[in-house]
Design a protein around this motif. Structure first.
Motif, PDB file in Angstrom:
ATOM      1  N   ALA A 199       0.831  -1.210   0.000  1.00 51.85           N
ATOM      2  CA  ALA A 199       0.000   0.000   0.000  1.00 51.85           C
ATOM      3  C   ALA A 199       0.861   1.254   0.000  1.00 51.85           C
ATOM      4  N   SER A 200       1.947   1.220   0.759  1.00 49.06           N
ATOM      5  CA  SER A 200       2.849   2.364   0.831  1.00 49.06           C
ATOM      6  C   SER A 200       3.508   2.640  -0.513  1.00 49.06           C
ATOM      7  N   ALA A 201       3.965   1.583  -1.178  1.00 51.90           N
ATOM      8  CA  ALA A 201       4.611   1.746  -2.487  1.00 51.90           C
ATOM      9  C   ALA A 201       3.641   2.301  -3.516  1.00 51.90           C
ATOM     10  N   LEU A 202       2.433   1.759  -3.533  1.00 52.89           N
ATOM     11  CA  LEU A 202       1.430   2.234  -4.492  1.00 52.89           C
ATOM     12  C   LEU A 202       1.057   3.688  -4.218  1.00 52.89           C
ATOM     13  N   THR A 203       0.922   4.025  -2.941  1.00 55.00           N
ATOM     14  CA  THR A 203       0.585   5.403  -2.572  1.00 55.00           C
ATOM     15  C   THR A 203       1.690   6.361  -3.000  1.00 55.00           C
ATOM     16  N   TYR A 204       2.938   5.963  -2.757  1.00 57.69           N
ATOM     17  CA  TYR A 204       4.054   6.835  -3.151  1.00 57.69           C
ATOM     18  C   TYR A 204       4.051   7.055  -4.658  1.00 57.69           C
ATOM     19  N   ALA A 205       3.851   5.987  -5.420  1.00 57.72           N
ATOM     20  CA  ALA A 205       3.905   6.090  -6.878  1.00 57.72           C
ATOM     21  C   ALA A 205       2.894   7.105  -7.403  1.00 57.72           C
ATOM     22  N   TRP A 206       1.666   7.027  -6.908  1.00 59.30           N
ATOM     23  CA  TRP A 206       0.642   7.949  -7.392  1.00 59.30           C
ATOM     24  C   TRP A 206       0.844   9.358  -6.841  1.00 59.30           C
ATOM     25  N   ALA A 207       1.315   9.467  -5.603  1.00 53.38           N
ATOM     26  CA  ALA A 207       1.599  10.793  -5.047  1.00 53.38           C
ATOM     27  C   ALA A 207       2.740  11.459  -5.806  1.00 53.38           C
ATOM     28  N   ALA A 208       3.725  10.657  -6.227  1.00 49.18           N
ATOM     29  CA  ALA A 208       4.897  11.202  -6.915  1.00 49.18           C
ATOM     30  C   ALA A 208       4.558  11.796  -8.272  1.00 49.18           C
ATOM     31  N   THR A 209       3.442  11.381  -8.853  1.00 50.62           N
ATOM     32  CA  THR A 209       3.061  11.945 -10.149  1.00 50.62           C
ATOM     33  C   THR A 209       2.650  13.415 -10.039  1.00 50.62           C
ATOM     34  N   ARG A 210       2.352  13.855  -8.814  1.00 51.88           N
ATOM     35  CA  ARG A 210       1.898  15.239  -8.636  1.00 51.88           C
ATOM     36  C   ARG A 210       2.637  15.990  -7.523  1.00 51.88           C
ATOM     37  N   ALA A 211       3.362  15.274  -6.669  1.00 52.90           N
ATOM     38  CA  ALA A 211       3.986  15.903  -5.509  1.00 52.90           C
ATOM     39  C   ALA A 211       5.480  15.612  -5.472  1.00 52.90           C
ATOM     40  N   PRO A 212       6.266  16.464  -4.807  1.00 51.84           N
ATOM     41  CA  PRO A 212       7.705  16.213  -4.655  1.00 51.84           C
ATOM     42  C   PRO A 212       7.957  15.089  -3.657  1.00 51.84           C
ATOM     43  N   LEU A 226       6.971  15.384   0.123  1.00 53.69           N
ATOM     44  CA  LEU A 226       5.552  15.259   0.438  1.00 53.69           C
ATOM     45  C   LEU A 226       5.056  13.833   0.169  1.00 53.69           C
ATOM     46  N   SER A 227       5.604  13.200  -0.858  1.00 56.66           N
ATOM     47  CA  SER A 227       5.197  11.833  -1.189  1.00 56.66           C
ATOM     48  C   SER A 227       5.574  10.853  -0.082  1.00 56.66           C
ATOM     49  N   LEU A 228       6.739  11.062   0.541  1.00 56.38           N
ATOM     50  CA  LEU A 228       7.185  10.136   1.582  1.00 56.38           C
ATOM     51  C   LEU A 228       6.252  10.084   2.791  1.00 56.38           C
ATOM     52  N   PRO A 229       5.912  11.210   3.424  1.00 60.20           N
ATOM     53  CA  PRO A 229       5.006  11.109   4.576  1.00 60.20           C
ATOM     54  C   PRO A 229       3.618  10.580   4.208  1.00 60.20           C
ATOM     55  N   ILE A 230       3.180  10.846   2.995  1.00 59.21           N
ATOM     56  CA  ILE A 230       1.896  10.289   2.560  1.00 59.21           C
ATOM     57  C   ILE A 230       1.988   8.763   2.497  1.00 59.21           C
ATOM     58  N   TRP A 241       4.150   6.846   4.111  1.00 58.90           N
ATOM     59  CA  TRP A 241       4.323   6.325   5.480  1.00 58.90           C
ATOM     60  C   TRP A 241       2.983   6.240   6.205  1.00 58.90           C
ATOM     61  N   THR A 242       2.157   7.227   6.007  1.00 60.41           N
ATOM     62  CA  THR A 242       0.833   7.216   6.636  1.00 60.41           C
ATOM     63  C   THR A 242       0.008   6.033   6.149  1.00 60.41           C
ATOM     64  N   SER A 243       0.065   5.774   4.854  1.00 58.30           N
ATOM     65  CA  SER A 243      -0.687   4.639   4.310  1.00 58.30           C
ATOM     66  C   SER A 243      -0.177   3.323   4.883  1.00 58.30           C
ATOM     67  N   PHE A 244       1.137   3.215   5.097  1.00 59.65           N
ATOM     68  CA  PHE A 244       1.704   2.006   5.699  1.00 59.65           C
ATOM     69  C   PHE A 244       1.175   1.812   7.111  1.00 59.65           C
ATOM     70  N   LEU A 245       1.270   2.848   7.935  1.00 55.30           N
ATOM     71  CA  LEU A 245       0.869   2.732   9.333  1.00 55.30           C
ATOM     72  C   LEU A 245      -0.617   2.441   9.466  1.00 55.30           C
ATOM     73  N   VAL A 246      -1.443   3.110   8.676  1.00 61.83           N
ATOM     74  CA  VAL A 246      -2.889   2.877   8.748  1.00 61.83           C
ATOM     75  C   VAL A 246      -3.216   1.438   8.332  1.00 61.83           C
ATOM     76  N   THR A 247      -2.603   0.988   7.243  1.00 60.49           N
ATOM     77  CA  THR A 247      -2.853  -0.379   6.771  1.00 60.49           C
ATOM     78  C   THR A 247      -2.415  -1.412   7.789  1.00 60.49           C
ATOM     79  N   VAL A 248      -1.237  -1.215   8.381  1.00 60.57           N
ATOM     80  CA  VAL A 248      -0.725  -2.162   9.370  1.00 60.57           C
ATOM     81  C   VAL A 248      -1.628  -2.213  10.600  1.00 60.57           C
ATOM     82  N   LEU A 249      -2.082  -1.064  11.064  1.00 64.72           N
ATOM     83  CA  LEU A 249      -2.980  -1.035  12.224  1.00 64.72           C
ATOM     84  C   LEU A 249      -4.263  -1.812  11.949  1.00 64.72           C
TER      85      LEU A 249
END
Length: 258
Positions: free
Chosen positions: A71-84, A87-91, A93-101
């Motif tokens: 989930a984290s990798a997929l989130t980064y990939a799509w965030a990177a298409t529009r964000a530096p 900003l892509s990294l914390p987004i 990381w958040t997806s990783f932590l939420v998914t793991v919880l």
């Protein structure tokens, strides 16, 4: 001796993957980054310091948390298409932590965990965005030292907290995509989002061997001991990585499938 290993082994592995990326490109670098270059040493230190049963449970928890890595990798990939990258990294990381919880609320045995992890990796691979042309950026002199420092800090923190967190939580947080973040963030910052996405196109198939490593370790280390358990786990990664590398080198048609 353990402290020396913690301070040298993981940073050396991160540097080797970085150099491989520079030599053969982000896709091959991503494939190599899919190896358990942080989780493997962390689980080894768990076994030495906390015992094989602790390491086995941590390995099972790692397998479940690989859903979060996908989930984290997929989130980064799509965030990177529009964000530096910053900003892509914390987004991601958040997806990783939420998914793991979420996924760690349900306790499953290693085999169902393996199936769920592999399914999430395949799905993330299919949903990755297309990449365009890469840009060429300068590599600052502090590039490699910073990667080494970041990886050292991660492995020491995880193993130091292991006794307090317990095997399940320690294992759940062990695959936190720090090594991926280090390699991915630098690739994105220096060569653009397309380089980051190409990196992930190699990283996701590389995760198959990561999953196999953790599964074999979780079911074998208590029965056969630390040394043989890690030998079997490492041996399971070789044919998978070799098969993926062979497939990737078949040509553009095969690579598009990955």
């Amino acid at each position: 001796m353990l402290l020396i290993l913690k301070l040298t082994l993981v940073p050396m592995l991160v540097v080797l993957v970085t150099l491989a990326t520079r030599r053969w490109g982000p896709r091959i670098g991503g494939l190599l980054a899919g190896l358990p270059i942080v989780t493997g040493p962390a689980l080894f230190f768990f076994a030495i310091e906390q015992g094989n049963a602790f390491a086995a449970e941590a390995s099972r928890a790692v397998i479940v948390s690989l859903i979060g890595v996908a989930a984290s990798a997929l989130t980064y990939a799509w965030a990177a298409t529009r964000a530096p990258w910053w900003l892509s990294l914390p987004i991601s990381w958040t997806s990783f932590l939420v998914t793991v919880l979420v996924v760690q609320r349900t306790r499953v045995t290693p085999t169902p965990a393996l199936a769920a992890a592999l399914a999430s990796i395949v799905l993330a691979q299919v949903l990755l965005p297309r990449s365009g042309s890469q840009t060429v950026g300068q590599r600052p002199i502090w590039d490699l030292p910073l990667r080494m420092i970041a990886s050292m800090a991660l492995i020491i923190s995880i193993t130091a907290l292991a006794e307090r967190l317990g095997p399940t939580l320690s294992g759940a947080l062990t695959p936190f995509p720090a090594a991926m973040s280090i390699l991915l963030g630098f690739s994105h910052a220096q060569h653009g989002s397309s380089s980051a996405i190409n990196f992930l196109r190699g990283f996701m198939p590389g995760m198959w061997s990561f999953t196999a490593f953790c599964f074999v370790l979780s079911v074998s280390i208590v029965a056969v001991g630390t040394e043989m358990g890690f030998v079997l786990a490492l041996a399971s990664t070789v044919p998978i990585q070799a098969a993926v590398l062979w497939w990737m080198r078949r040509g553009p048609t095969a690579r598009r499938l990955l």
